[in-house]
Design a protein around this motif. Structure first.
Motif, PDB file in Angstrom:
ATOM      1  N   GLU A  86      32.882  12.019 -14.687  1.00 31.15           N
ATOM      2  CA  GLU A  86      34.383  13.254 -14.131  1.00 31.15           C
ATOM      3  C   GLU A  86      35.217  13.327 -15.785  1.00 31.15           C
ATOM      4  OE1 GLU A  86      38.017  12.774 -11.008  1.00 31.15           O
ATOM      5  OE2 GLU A  86      36.491  10.885 -11.057  1.00 31.15           O
ATOM      6  N   LEU A  87      36.185  14.313 -16.344  1.00 32.95           N
ATOM      7  CA  LEU A  87      36.112  14.577 -16.735  1.00 32.95           C
ATOM      8  C   LEU A  87      37.594  14.102 -16.775  1.00 32.95           C
ATOM      9  CD1 LEU A  87      35.419  16.160 -19.421  1.00 32.95           C
ATOM     10  CD2 LEU A  87      36.205  18.831 -18.535  1.00 32.95           C
ATOM     11  N   ALA A  88      38.154  13.239 -17.819  1.00 30.70           N
ATOM     12  CA  ALA A  88      39.278  12.927 -18.157  1.00 30.70           C
ATOM     13  C   ALA A  88      40.609  13.812 -17.822  1.00 30.70           C
ATOM     14  CB  ALA A  88      39.400  11.649 -18.864  1.00 30.70           C
ATOM     15  N   ARG A  89      39.624  14.963 -19.025  1.00 30.28           N
ATOM     16  CA  ARG A  89      41.116  16.290 -18.858  1.00 30.28           C
ATOM     17  C   ARG A  89      40.398  17.967 -18.408  1.00 30.28           C
ATOM     18  NH1 ARG A  89      41.301  17.895 -25.164  1.00 30.28           N
ATOM     19  NH2 ARG A  89      39.255  17.032 -25.274  1.00 30.28           N
ATOM     20  N   PRO A  90      40.688  17.493 -16.956  1.00 31.40           N
ATOM     21  CA  PRO A  90      40.418  18.671 -15.797  1.00 31.40           C
ATOM     22  C   PRO A  90      40.219  19.894 -16.842  1.00 31.40           C
ATOM     23  CG  PRO A  90      41.730  17.625 -14.920  1.00 31.40           C
ATOM     24  CD  PRO A  90      41.279  17.288 -16.477  1.00 31.40           C
ATOM     25  N   GLU A  91      41.476  20.050 -16.573  1.00 36.85           N
ATOM     26  CA  GLU A  91      42.178  21.342 -17.570  1.00 36.85           C
ATOM     27  C   GLU A  91      41.214  21.806 -18.641  1.00 36.85           C
ATOM     28  OE1 GLU A  91      44.066  18.254 -20.430  1.00 36.85           O
ATOM     29  OE2 GLU A  91      43.468  18.343 -18.717  1.00 36.85           O
ATOM     30  N   LEU A  92      40.534  21.309 -19.115  1.00 40.12           N
ATOM     31  CA  LEU A  92      39.539  21.992 -20.092  1.00 40.12           C
ATOM     32  C   LEU A  92      38.537  23.147 -19.806  1.00 40.12           C
ATOM     33  CD1 LEU A  92      38.144  19.130 -22.200  1.00 40.12           C
ATOM     34  CD2 LEU A  92      39.578  21.054 -22.464  1.00 40.12           C
ATOM     35  N   VAL A  93      38.180  22.585 -18.067  1.00 40.59           N
ATOM     36  CA  VAL A  93      37.100  23.882 -17.294  1.00 40.59           C
ATOM     37  C   VAL A  93      38.137  24.167 -16.513  1.00 40.59           C
ATOM     38  CG1 VAL A  93      35.404  23.646 -16.072  1.00 40.59           C
ATOM     39  CG2 VAL A  93      35.609  21.823 -18.441  1.00 40.59           C
ATOM     40  N   ARG A  94      37.875  25.248 -16.323  1.00 38.48           N
ATOM     41  CA  ARG A  94      38.376  26.056 -15.376  1.00 38.48           C
ATOM     42  C   ARG A  94      36.984  26.408 -13.775  1.00 38.48           C
ATOM     43  NH1 ARG A  94      40.922  31.677 -18.140  1.00 38.48           N
ATOM     44  NH2 ARG A  94      42.417  30.878 -19.487  1.00 38.48           N
ATOM     45  N   GLY A  95      36.113  26.149 -13.759  1.00 39.80           N
ATOM     46  CA  GLY A  95      35.723  26.330 -12.841  1.00 39.80           C
ATOM     47  C   GLY A  95      34.250  26.071 -13.481  1.00 39.80           C
ATOM     48  N   LEU A  96      33.424  26.671 -12.988  1.00 40.69           N
ATOM     49  CA  LEU A  96      31.977  26.257 -13.329  1.00 40.69           C
ATOM     50  C   LEU A  96      31.045  26.613 -14.423  1.00 40.69           C
ATOM     51  CD1 LEU A  96      32.622  26.066  -9.488  1.00 40.69           C
ATOM     52  CD2 LEU A  96      29.834  26.111  -9.884  1.00 40.69           C
ATOM     53  N   VAL A  97      30.381  25.683 -15.180  1.00 44.06           N
ATOM     54  CA  VAL A  97      30.459  26.337 -16.588  1.00 44.06           C
ATOM     55  C   VAL A  97      28.899  25.361 -16.369  1.00 44.06           C
ATOM     56  CG1 VAL A  97      29.567  26.572 -18.784  1.00 44.06           C
ATOM     57  CG2 VAL A  97      31.926  26.684 -17.385  1.00 44.06           C
ATOM     58  N   TYR A  98      27.217  26.238 -16.669  1.00 48.82           N
ATOM     59  CA  TYR A  98      26.197  25.105 -16.703  1.00 48.82           C
ATOM     60  C   TYR A  98      24.737  26.358 -17.667  1.00 48.82           C
ATOM     61  CZ  TYR A  98      26.181  24.449 -11.519  1.00 48.82           C
ATOM     62  OH  TYR A  98      26.204  23.590 -10.406  1.00 48.82           O
ATOM     63  N   PRO A  99      24.532  25.723 -18.335  1.00 48.38           N
ATOM     64  CA  PRO A  99      23.833  26.322 -19.127  1.00 48.38           C
ATOM     65  C   PRO A  99      22.451  26.355 -18.957  1.00 48.38           C
ATOM     66  CG  PRO A  99      23.354  23.787 -18.945  1.00 48.38           C
ATOM     67  CD  PRO A  99      23.982  23.516 -17.740  1.00 48.38           C
ATOM     68  N   VAL A 100      21.868  27.051 -19.651  1.00 43.69           N
ATOM     69  CA  VAL A 100      19.992  28.650 -19.498  1.00 43.69           C
ATOM     70  C   VAL A 100      19.508  27.225 -18.881  1.00 43.69           C
ATOM     71  CG1 VAL A 100      18.608  29.550 -20.498  1.00 43.69           C
ATOM     72  CG2 VAL A 100      20.714  29.939 -20.684  1.00 43.69           C
ATOM     73  N   PRO A 101      18.455  27.113 -18.117  1.00 44.36           N
ATOM     74  CA  PRO A 101      17.644  25.715 -17.187  1.00 44.36           C
ATOM     75  C   PRO A 101      16.437  26.373 -17.887  1.00 44.36           C
ATOM     76  CG  PRO A 101      17.974  27.455 -15.170  1.00 44.36           C
ATOM     77  CD  PRO A 101      19.327  28.171 -16.947  1.00 44.36           C
ATOM     78  N   ASP A 102      15.426  25.474 -18.024  1.00 38.02           N
ATOM     79  CA  ASP A 102      14.543  25.047 -18.596  1.00 38.02           C
ATOM     80  C   ASP A 102      13.232  24.888 -17.102  1.00 38.02           C
ATOM     81  OD1 ASP A 102      11.552  24.350 -18.960  1.00 38.02           O
ATOM     82  OD2 ASP A 102      12.202  23.065 -20.243  1.00 38.02           O
ATOM     83  N   PRO A 103      13.097  26.455 -17.608  1.00 39.99           N
ATOM     84  CA  PRO A 103      12.341  27.063 -15.721  1.00 39.99           C
ATOM     85  C   PRO A 103      10.807  25.815 -15.600  1.00 39.99           C
ATOM     86  CG  PRO A 103      11.107  28.376 -18.140  1.00 39.99           C
ATOM     87  CD  PRO A 103      13.109  27.576 -17.783  1.00 39.99           C
ATOM     88  N   ALA A 104      10.331  25.114 -16.192  1.00 43.29           N
ATOM     89  CA  ALA A 104       9.736  24.360 -16.003  1.00 43.29           C
ATOM     90  C   ALA A 104       9.841  22.855 -15.205  1.00 43.29           C
ATOM     91  CB  ALA A 104       8.905  23.150 -17.557  1.00 43.29           C
TER      92      ALA A 104
END
Length: 405
Positions: free
Chosen positions: A235-253
């Protein structure tokens, strides 16, 4: 001749997670008067996969066009938002970013844009300035924004499905672990650990982490085994760093989406999960080891095929599990301001991943039928998102067995 009086119910559902309860809910609506019993081994609903995830209502962008995952996730996302609104369950359509952190990921990001469009999902392409507009602290060379992604409390959804099903006549019984399944041409009888016997005309196996075991109890060889993977979160102790949902580009394998950032419905931000082998079907930490379950995993040929093909990927996941510094480094690719002190351990989950004998990771939802039985054998994420259409599909198959009786 076996009469109707010999049965305790028409359809018996094993498993009180979101898929089992959605199936019961669908049965009571598609065929009013059909008697339904749900057996759940835990003292309440949604104690495993359903209640131990990041609560994301997935859009369906990742999944192969035409697959069950693609069709059910796109349809299910809209239905889940409507269901939550109807019953007053906290939810929010937030949208999300899928971010490429280096140029090598751009072809995969562009492939996701095309896949999203094929699945009928609105997608907006962004450069670095566009990323900063939505997420000022996130770093990337390009991104796509998917506007239909949201968050909710899937545990609350499952509880509401149980309540609504009960109000329509279904019986949901907790603390009833199925130990014996006796299937005959006329129907199915099960006995629980507590000695309860339930006789049904049709059995539906929605046992999640234990679905392959239940299939074998019923006399069916499912052709797969559940190989459990633990997803570890912080869990992020500083939730203000992120506004919503952020994902990396997944590995299709792989069927895993990588370490991502999720602002939940309660306002906190979960970071993760990584994916490591669990030492028990319900192994939510390294100290939980069930030797018989571990032995079953290790003796399945597909397990060793996975290890042989993907040992480099697995080694990286294990390193991030055992080293908070390594986990932090992975997060900082997306969110550079994060430090080790910003990450606080959070509850883990376990993914019930179906693995075929040749080591193939089942990529789509897997539903198989046999005599008087419907088995749901692979329903990891986005199953919670897609639970309402999955429930209708399973219910349709179960009702067909009743018609054919």
């Amino acid at each position: 001749m076996v009469t109707a009086a010999a049965f305790d119910c028409d359809v018996l559902v094993i498993g009180g997670g979101i898929i089992g309860l959605s199936t019961a809910y669908a049965l009571t609506r598609a065929a009013p008067g059909t008697s339904v019993v749900v057996l759940e081994k835990e003292p309440g609903p949604a104690r495993h996969q359903t209640g131990r995830n990041s609560g994301v209502i997935h859009s369906g962008i990742y999944y192969r066009p035409g697959s069950l995952k693609a069709r059910f996730a796109v349809r299910g996302a809209a239905e889940m938002v409507k269901f939550c609104a109807e019953y007053g369950i906290p939810h929010e359509v937030t949208g999300k970013l899928i971010v490429a952190t280096d140029r090598e990921e751009l072809p995969r990001l562009h492939a996701l844009v095309q896949r999203g469009r094929e699945n009928g999902i609105p997608v907006r392409e962004l450069g670095p300035a566009g990323i900063a507009e939505y997420e000022p602290q996130v770093q990337g060379v390009a991104a796509i924004r998917v506007g239909t992604t949201g968050v909710c409390d899937f545990g609350a959804v499952a509880a509401q499905l149980a309540e609504a099903s009960g109000a329509s006549g279904a019986e949901v019984l907790y603390g009833e672990e199925v130990r014996v399944v006796d299937r005959r041409p006329w129907g199915v009888a099960v006995r629980t650990a507590g000695g309860r016997v339930v006789r049904a005309r049709t059995l539906v196996n929605c046992a999640g982490l234990h679905c392959d075991r239940v299939a074998r109890l019923a006399g069916d060889e499912p052709g797969m085994r559940i190989v459990p993977f633990r997803g570890e979160y912080y869990e992020l102790a500083r939730p203000e760093l992120v506004r919503g949902l952020v994902y990396p580009v997944p590995d299709p394998a792989f069927p895993f989406l990588g370490v991502h950032l999720t602002r939940g419905i309660e306002g906190g931000v979960h970071v993760g999960p990584n994916a490591v082998p669990a030492l028990a079907r319900e192994g939510y930490d390294w100290s939980t080891v069930h030797p018989r379950e571990l032995a079953a995993t290790l003796t399945w040929p597909g397990t060793w095929q996975i290890a042989r093909r993907h040992w480099r990927y697995g080694t990286g996941e294990l390193h991030r599990s055992l080293s908070k510094r390594a986990f932090t480094t992975a997060v900082r690719r997306l969110l550079p301001p994060v430090t080790e002190d910003d990450l606080r351990p959070a509850a883990a989950g376990v993914r019930a991943q179906a693995v075929l004998r040749d080591g193939t990771l089942a990529d789509d939802f897997l539903i198989k039928e046999s005599l008087r039985t419907v088995h749901v054998l692979n329903a990891p994420s986005p199953a919670a998102t897609a639970s309402l259409p999955i429930g209708r599909e399973v219910a349709r198959r179960a009702l067909a067995h009743l018609t054919d009786a």
